[in-house]
Design a protein around this motif. Structure first.
Motif, PDB file in Angstrom:
ATOM      1  N   PHE A  74      13.947  22.522  -5.305  1.00  0.00           N
ATOM      2  CA  PHE A  74      15.057  23.435  -5.574  1.00  0.00           C
ATOM      3  C   PHE A  74      15.081  24.665  -4.662  1.00  0.00           C
ATOM      4  O   PHE A  74      16.148  25.234  -4.422  1.00  0.00           O
ATOM      5  CB  PHE A  74      14.987  23.903  -7.033  1.00  0.00           C
ATOM      6  CG  PHE A  74      14.927  22.774  -8.024  1.00  0.00           C
ATOM      7  CD1 PHE A  74      16.066  22.048  -8.350  1.00  0.00           C
ATOM      8  CD2 PHE A  74      13.724  22.408  -8.615  1.00  0.00           C
ATOM      9  CE1 PHE A  74      16.015  20.998  -9.246  1.00  0.00           C
ATOM     10  CE2 PHE A  74      13.659  21.361  -9.517  1.00  0.00           C
ATOM     11  CZ  PHE A  74      14.807  20.649  -9.835  1.00  0.00           C
ATOM     12  N   LEU A  75      13.899  25.063  -4.169  1.00  0.00           N
ATOM     13  CA  LEU A  75      13.822  26.337  -3.461  1.00  0.00           C
ATOM     14  C   LEU A  75      13.334  26.237  -2.021  1.00  0.00           C
ATOM     15  O   LEU A  75      13.421  27.218  -1.281  1.00  0.00           O
ATOM     16  CB  LEU A  75      12.883  27.295  -4.221  1.00  0.00           C
ATOM     17  CG  LEU A  75      13.282  27.669  -5.649  1.00  0.00           C
ATOM     18  CD1 LEU A  75      12.152  28.465  -6.308  1.00  0.00           C
ATOM     19  CD2 LEU A  75      14.568  28.463  -5.660  1.00  0.00           C
ATOM     20  N   GLY A  76      12.788  25.103  -1.619  1.00  0.00           N
ATOM     21  CA  GLY A  76      12.116  24.995  -0.329  1.00  0.00           C
ATOM     22  C   GLY A  76      12.954  25.447   0.849  1.00  0.00           C
ATOM     23  O   GLY A  76      12.544  26.310   1.632  1.00  0.00           O
ATOM     24  N   LEU A  77      14.137  24.876   1.009  1.00  0.00           N
ATOM     25  CA  LEU A  77      14.989  25.211   2.157  1.00  0.00           C
ATOM     26  C   LEU A  77      15.511  26.638   2.069  1.00  0.00           C
ATOM     27  O   LEU A  77      15.655  27.331   3.086  1.00  0.00           O
ATOM     28  CB  LEU A  77      16.154  24.224   2.247  1.00  0.00           C
ATOM     29  CG  LEU A  77      15.766  22.764   2.545  1.00  0.00           C
ATOM     30  CD1 LEU A  77      16.990  21.863   2.449  1.00  0.00           C
ATOM     31  CD2 LEU A  77      15.126  22.652   3.923  1.00  0.00           C
ATOM     32  N   ILE A  78      15.776  27.095   0.850  1.00  0.00           N
ATOM     33  CA  ILE A  78      16.300  28.449   0.662  1.00  0.00           C
ATOM     34  C   ILE A  78      15.253  29.485   1.070  1.00  0.00           C
ATOM     35  O   ILE A  78      15.538  30.420   1.828  1.00  0.00           O
ATOM     36  CB  ILE A  78      16.712  28.666  -0.812  1.00  0.00           C
ATOM     37  CG1 ILE A  78      17.893  27.742  -1.162  1.00  0.00           C
ATOM     38  CG2 ILE A  78      17.085  30.124  -1.064  1.00  0.00           C
ATOM     39  CD1 ILE A  78      18.252  27.743  -2.633  1.00  0.00           C
ATOM     40  N   ILE A  79      14.014  29.304   0.584  1.00  0.00           N
ATOM     41  CA  ILE A  79      12.953  30.266   0.907  1.00  0.00           C
ATOM     42  C   ILE A  79      12.649  30.244   2.402  1.00  0.00           C
ATOM     43  O   ILE A  79      12.418  31.286   3.021  1.00  0.00           O
ATOM     44  CB  ILE A  79      11.682  29.965   0.094  1.00  0.00           C
ATOM     45  CG1 ILE A  79      11.980  30.054  -1.403  1.00  0.00           C
ATOM     46  CG2 ILE A  79      10.556  30.925   0.471  1.00  0.00           C
ATOM     47  CD1 ILE A  79      12.569  31.360  -1.832  1.00  0.00           C
ATOM     48  N   GLY A  80      12.668  29.051   3.011  1.00  0.00           N
ATOM     49  CA  GLY A  80      12.418  28.955   4.446  1.00  0.00           C
ATOM     50  C   GLY A  80      13.443  29.734   5.251  1.00  0.00           C
ATOM     51  O   GLY A  80      13.103  30.426   6.225  1.00  0.00           O
ATOM     52  N   ALA A  81      14.713  29.636   4.845  1.00  0.00           N
ATOM     53  CA  ALA A  81      15.763  30.384   5.549  1.00  0.00           C
ATOM     54  C   ALA A  81      15.590  31.883   5.353  1.00  0.00           C
ATOM     55  O   ALA A  81      15.786  32.682   6.283  1.00  0.00           O
ATOM     56  CB  ALA A  81      17.133  29.932   5.053  1.00  0.00           C
ATOM     57  N   LEU A  82      15.198  32.291   4.147  1.00  0.00           N
ATOM     58  CA  LEU A  82      15.003  33.712   3.879  1.00  0.00           C
ATOM     59  C   LEU A  82      13.834  34.279   4.687  1.00  0.00           C
ATOM     60  O   LEU A  82      13.842  35.459   5.066  1.00  0.00           O
ATOM     61  CB  LEU A  82      14.761  33.945   2.384  1.00  0.00           C
ATOM     62  CG  LEU A  82      15.970  33.699   1.478  1.00  0.00           C
ATOM     63  CD1 LEU A  82      15.569  33.828   0.011  1.00  0.00           C
ATOM     64  CD2 LEU A  82      17.104  34.675   1.800  1.00  0.00           C
ATOM     65  N   MET A  83      12.816  33.448   4.958  1.00  0.00           N
ATOM     66  CA  MET A  83      11.655  33.932   5.706  1.00  0.00           C
ATOM     67  C   MET A  83      11.979  34.242   7.162  1.00  0.00           C
ATOM     68  O   MET A  83      11.197  34.894   7.842  1.00  0.00           O
ATOM     69  CB  MET A  83      10.508  32.915   5.635  1.00  0.00           C
ATOM     70  CG  MET A  83       9.809  32.869   4.304  1.00  0.00           C
ATOM     71  SD  MET A  83       9.161  34.477   3.807  1.00  0.00           S
ATOM     72  CE  MET A  83       8.899  34.189   2.055  1.00  0.00           C
TER      73      MET A  83
END
Length: 434
Positions: A74-83
């Motif tokens: 649910f969060l993997g791609l979102i957190i990667g983009a935020l980093m």
């Protein structure tokens, strides 16, 4: 002064290839090392709690194994983009403190006799979320504190310290669990994470503040750009596909291994710890030789060597006539050798794999490239761990391990027939600067 100059410009190679001379990396490495040591001890305690204390079924074991990677769904791609927009050091510190607090809850659950499948599942899930944030910050943070042409060496140093922890930790973990009990072990791991957070806070690095997103562009555009970059790249595409396949195989064998050793072979906890320690020795030797192997044969062939070597131990365990009546001595010898080769292979390939992708991608897309590969890996691991529970239930342990060995073979084939096979580390910096 020379180290400070290198630290301020990570594209400049240090006068010595020893990356531990860089103060920022020394703090980063120290935090990673003590966490690896404590995590190895706590890892044994977790696995023994699941198999022995909770007496979990194969399906429950696979669910607990899968829960650690559910956040990636649910969060993997979102957190990667935020980093790629957040300060990565700050994210590292916050998540390490979070791990310390979460691990401190395990002794409380044990002492109040409220530890059960559901409470342990909650702990595993929370740790999975924190690990997602930490990993998403750590991988793109490393190229900011280490010159790109020293990334393989840096990853090898991290791998070496991790496997030293894996060597000493499991052997101590199995014995200390009987000596001092699980509450003290988990309290110790909580304290180690608190110390690691302090060391991470000591890293001196200039990180740019978040850039404003252009008008009309949202987070989805950033995620899509990261995925396109990864899967359209000439060598990152086969690397990603190969590692995805590897993760499917690894999710199966790592889920079945503990229950195979502790239940099917009926080996005592101390013997299980010894097998993991043997793996730690193999992983250390693999990480120790990884930079030399990569420099001699190239990144692609070093990765292929690791992918090929990992097939051998699991194929051997699949066909070896090991049962509970085999005897602890023989079973311990066979399983320990298998773990040694398995982790040796990982040590060789991991530093070259991670170093190659960190060097080939520009800093502005590091978070998204790494999170794309890592998120798909964890999604595959999630379903692979659930599949392992079903395979164990209906096909038995040996055949399940054999299926894992076959999938490992497919991962090696992807590298062998792709342009990645001939990729070399000295090509990476040219790729970044062009």
């Amino acid at each position: 002064m020379r180290d400070e100059a290198v630290q301020s410009d990570p594209t400049v190679a240090p006068p010595s290839r020893e990356v531990l001379r860089l103060p920022a990396f020394a703090f980063f490495w120290s935090a990673s090392t003590i966490r690896a040591f404590g995590g190895a001890i706590a890892g044994v305690a977790f696995q023994i709690l699941i198999v022995r204390t909770l007496d979990a079924t194969p399906v429950q074991i696979s669910i607990l194994s899968a829960l650690g990677v559910v956040p990636y769904l649910f969060l993997g791609l979102i957190i990667g983009a935020l980093m790629d927009r957040w300060r990565r050091q700050r994210a590292l510190i916050i998540t390490t403190v979070g791990r310390a607090v979460t691990l401190a809850s395990v002794p409380v659950l044990l002492l109040t006799d409220t530890l059960n499948f559901w409470s342990l599942a909650t702990v595993v899930l929370v740790l999975g979320v924190l690990t997602l944030f930490g990993d998403s910050a750590a991988q793109p943070f490393l190229p900011r504190i280490v010159p790109r042409n020293s990334l393989v060496m840096a990853n090898a140093r991290l791998g070496q310290s991790e496997t030293v922890g894996s060597t000493v930790g499991p052997a101590l973990g199995g014995a200390l669990l009987n000596l001092v009990g699980a509450p003290i072990l988990f309290a110790f791991e909580s304290a180690i994470n608190a110390i690691a957070a302090f060391l991470q806070s000591r890293i001196r690095v200039d990180e740019p503040g978040p850039e404003p997103r252009p008008h009309g562009r949202h987070l989805g555009h950033d995620i899509a750009e990261g995925m396109r970059y990864t899967y359209q790249h000439r060598t990152l595409r086969p690397l990603a596909i190969s590692v995805h396949t590897w993760f499917l195989a690894n999710s199966i064998v790592s889920t079945v291994f503990a229950v195979f050793v502790l239940r099917e072979l009926n080996m005592p906890a101390w013997a299980y710890g010894v097998t993991l320690a043997a793996g730690g020795v193999g992983g250390f030797l693999g990480a120790l030789t990884a930079p030399a192997v990569g420099a001699r044969v190239g990144a692609g062939r070093a990765i292929l060597l690791g992918r090929t070597l990992v097939i051998i131990p699991w194929l051997a365990l699949a066909v070896a006539p090991l049962t509970a009546s085999t005897g602890v001595g023989v079973a311990l010898a066979v399983v320990s050798v298998a773990q040694f080769i398995y982790c040796l292979a990982m040590g060789i390939e991991d530093a070259n794999d991670t170093g190659y992708r960190q060097a080939v991608a520009p800093d502005a897309i590091q978070g998204r490239m790494n999170s794309t590969i890592r998120t798909v890996n964890r999604v595959i691991y999630f379903f692979g761990a659930l599949l392992a529970g079903l395979l164990m239930t209906f096909l038995g342990y040996h055949l399940t391990i054999g299926i894992g060995a076959i999938i490992f073979t497919l991962a090696a084939l992807v590298v062998s027939v792709s342009p990645l096979r001939n990729a070399r580390h000295e090509d990476d910096n040219a790729s970044v600067s062009s």
